[in-house]
Write an enzyme that holds these catalytic residues in place. Structure first.
Site, PDB file in Angstrom:
ATOM      1  N   GLN A   6       0.535  -1.180  -0.071  1.00 48.29           N
ATOM      2  CA  GLN A   6      -0.200   0.003  -0.035  1.00 48.29           C
ATOM      3  C   GLN A   6       0.883   1.221  -0.132  1.00 48.29           C
ATOM      4  OE1 GLN A   6      -3.122   0.052  -0.394  1.00 48.29           O
ATOM      5  NE2 GLN A   6      -3.178  -1.795  -0.566  1.00 48.29           N
ATOM      6  N   ALA A  28      10.368  -0.530   7.193  1.00 41.84           N
ATOM      7  CA  ALA A  28       9.398  -0.995   6.125  1.00 41.84           C
ATOM      8  C   ALA A  28      10.152  -1.392   5.031  1.00 41.84           C
ATOM      9  CB  ALA A  28       8.483   0.162   5.492  1.00 41.84           C
ATOM     10  N   GLY A  85       9.969  -3.558   0.976  1.00 43.93           N
ATOM     11  CA  GLY A  85       9.014  -3.931  -0.315  1.00 43.93           C
ATOM     12  C   GLY A  85       9.999  -4.043  -1.455  1.00 43.93           C
ATOM     13  N   VAL A 107      14.506  -1.544   1.415  1.00 40.95           N
ATOM     14  CA  VAL A 107      14.000  -1.337   2.948  1.00 40.95           C
ATOM     15  C   VAL A 107      14.389  -0.164   3.162  1.00 40.95           C
ATOM     16  CG1 VAL A 107      16.187  -2.026   3.736  1.00 40.95           C
ATOM     17  CG2 VAL A 107      14.226  -2.349   5.316  1.00 40.95           C
ATOM     18  N   CYS A 138       1.405   1.563   5.305  1.00 44.96           N
ATOM     19  CA  CYS A 138       1.246   0.240   4.642  1.00 44.96           C
ATOM     20  C   CYS A 138      -0.137  -0.399   4.477  1.00 44.96           C
ATOM     21  CB  CYS A 138       2.171  -0.658   5.316  1.00 44.96           C
ATOM     22  SG  CYS A 138       3.943  -0.071   5.296  1.00 44.96           S
TER      23      CYS A 138
END
Length: 285
Positions: free
Chosen positions: A97, A172, A174, A186, A203
């Site tokens: 997201q 976080a 992805g 990251v 997210c």
């Protein structure tokens, strides 16, 4: 940020052939790109991945971005809670997201040939998360994983300055996988203005608190933390490569090790069960 399927091409079609990259092929080039517009980094990652071949060295890029919100390719715009925040929103091709990048946050992009490294996506996510936990530990901070939610969080049993922020997110991650190669990576919050996180559901999680290392009591500079994180990522990638090499060498003399050499993820997975294939883009968080 998120992760993707690893194609069957990662596993040699002939089980009698064990292909292991040389030490030179698994070395990583670390590039300090400094403060750079998000779109510039995003375009450069895609261009690098599209142009690379089997001999292209893997790279880790260390970047600090001006304020920007990024939304995964299947992200929901409604997770941006303040439409007129003045911070640009960029739609990108990772999974997951919405998240925020800004000054005081270390972003490490991992441009890796996963097929050459015999590295499954789930293994890579675990490797990255371990590197973040180890980086936090270098500054006397604790971090933990949360099942089903990639990234690193303040432990529920946290004490001291971290206690009021138990369960908050400090990093976080992805990923995007294309042709067996990864990009994106990251982000670790070091010392930053956290107010932009209040303008989003981080997210996709409404009410999720986001913190930085400074809030948790660590006095550390951006460059120092970036160097520590890069070193831990390099060390964990090297450890994985050494494991694959030792398994391959064992397979040459021990037939019982052959299956593990052909599919190292099956050898390494908890309980001896190989991870199930994933589809699409890995979940960003």
């Amino acid at each position: 940020m998120c992760a993707t399927p690893v194609s069957s091409q990662q596993i040699p079609s002939d089980p009698g052939v064990v292909e292991v990259a040389s030490q030179e092929a698994t070395a990583v080039v670390v590039r300090w790109r400094g403060n750079e517009a998000y779109q510039t980094s995003f375009d450069a990652m895609r261009e690098f991945t599209a142009a690379r071949d089997a001999n292209t060295p893997d790279e880790i890029w260390l970047v600090e971005h001006p304020p920007v919100f990024t939304l995964g390719q299947a992200g929901k715009p409604e997770h941006l809670l303040v439409a007129d925040s003045g911070i640009p929103l960029v739609q990108i091709d990772r999974g997951g997201q919405i998240t925020y990048h800004g000054p005081g946050q270390v972003v490490a992009y991992l441009l890796l040939d996963l097929r050459r490294r015999k590295l499954m996506v789930r293994e890579l996510v675990t490797l990255i998360e371990s590197a973040v936990i180890e980086t936090l530990a270098a500054y006397n901070l604790a971090g933990e994983r949360k099942a089903g939610a990639p990234g690193i969080y303040v432990p529920q049993e946290a004490t001291g300055a971290s206690a009021p922020h138990a369960g908050a997110k400090v990093a976080a991650l992805g990923l995007k996988i294309r042709n067996g190669c990864s990009y994106h990576g990251v982000s670790l919050n070091v010392s930053m203005d956290l107010s932009p996180f209040l303008a989003i559901n981080p997210c996709g999680y409404a009410g999720l608190e986001t913190v930085d290392m400074a809030t948790l009591g660590a006095e550390a500079g951006w460059r120092d933390v970036a160097a520590t994180l890069a070193a831990r990522l390099e060390a964990n990638l090297a450890a994985h490569a050494a494991t694959i090499l030792s398994v391959a060498e064992a397979a040459a003399t021990d037939p019982s090790a052959e299956a593990a050499a052909v599919d190292p993820a099956a050898h390494a997975a908890p309980g001896g069960q190989p991870p199930q294939p994933q589809a699409g883009v890995a979940p960003a968080a």
